[in-house]
Design a protein around this motif. Structure first.
Motif: not given
Ligand code: GLU
Length: 296
Positions: A125, A127, A186, A221, A224-225
């Motif tokens: 993903d 992260d 994700w 950070d 992308h969430s």
């Protein structure tokens, strides 16, 4: 509050001390609210009741007060709103978009290794964590601890793609303006953890909606969430705020700050004699005329 009033928020997790990166986010949100005649809300993202504590929350309030930041209305604590998240989960479950999973971390790791061996590689993903290698076919005893995952493929089919959000800051690759969400990157994200009946993704979108947040201004950070947040907003019929993902404050070693690094905690800097003005200079906000402006 009027309909056109902008609403900003700062949403720390009281599981450690605030550092310079938090100071940056809090100051920018507070000042944007002031400059636009909007509201500035404070929210404690304390769903992890094991790691979060009232003492850490008090420390955060003290740091913010020291910085001269004032918030409007009462502090919202996520731990006091588990019912709101449960209701949303039930709605998603009723639509067949959520499934239970009993796999342990080590079982997941073994499955990922097996996939890697079989296929040569297994996707990560944004992260860097391997995508969940299981599926909704999993069965188990509902009385045993389990978590709830979003069936991302079905969720995407339900909402239809493409979906966009308005980015007034920039992503890691300079993405700005309308950004196309990429939730498939994700996989089947966790919506309720084993240890707590919600997750970061679920509670953040619900609270932003319930609190009427119009501008989410946060660190890059979390860029992308936002793809996951867009999906949940669409599924739950929630409004989509504008987003601004700002630069991260990096340590002297060029790495992202973390709560475990005591050297940059606001408290230790204060104890070392820093003034609020020194903090602003250190993070480049002494003269904030050119700081990130929200879109819309
Ligand atoms: N609670 C998150 C954090 O402390 C921030 C969530 C957000 O701004 O969306 O990193």
């Amino acid at each position: 509050m009027t309909d056109s009033q902008a609403v900003f928020r700062f949403a720390p997790s009281p599981n450690g001390a605030l550092h310079l990166g938090h100071a940056y986010s809090a100051i920018v949100n507070f000042e944007l609210a002031r400059e636009t005649g909007g509201r500035f809300l404070l929210r404690m993202e304390d769903i992890d009741t094991e790691r979060c504590s009232p003492e850490l929350e008090r420390g955060i309030l003290e740091d913010l007060e020291w910085l001269g930041i004032e918030w409007d209305g009462p502090v919202r604590r996520q731990s006091e709103h588990f019912d709101d998240y449960r209701a949303a989960l039930e709605a998603l479950e009723a639509e067949g978009l959520v499934y239970r999973s009993w796999l342990s971390r080590s079982e997941i790791r073994r499955l990922v290794e097996a996939r890697e061996e079989e296929l040569g590689s297994w996707p990560r993903d944004p992260d860097g964590a391997p995508l969940f290698p299981g599926s909704r076919d999993e069965t188990g005893d509902p009385a045993e601890p389990h978590l709830l995952r979003l069936d991302m493929e079905q969720a995407i089919a339900r909402i239809g793609m493409p979906q966009y959000w308005q980015e007034g800051g920039a992503g890691p690759g300079g993405e700005t303006g309308p950004v196309e969400a990429d939730p498939a990157a994700w996989g089947d994200v966790v919506l309720a953890r084993r240890d707590t009946p919600t997750s970061y993704h679920l509670s953040v979108v619900i609270d932003d909606a319930l609190q009427g947040v119009t501008h989410v201004v946060r660190g890059r950070d979390l860029f992308h969430s936002t793809s996951v947040h867009v999906v949940l907003q669409e599924l739950l019929g929630l409004p989509r705020p504008n987003y601004v993902h700002h630069d991260l404050v990096l340590g002297d070693d060029g790495r992202k700050l973390s709560k475990s690094r005591r050297d940059t905690s606001l408290r230790s800097l204060r104890e070392a004699g820093f003034t609020p003005g020194d903090i602003r200079r250190t993070i480049g906000l002494a003269d904030r005329g050119s700081a990130t402006r929200p879109a819309g």
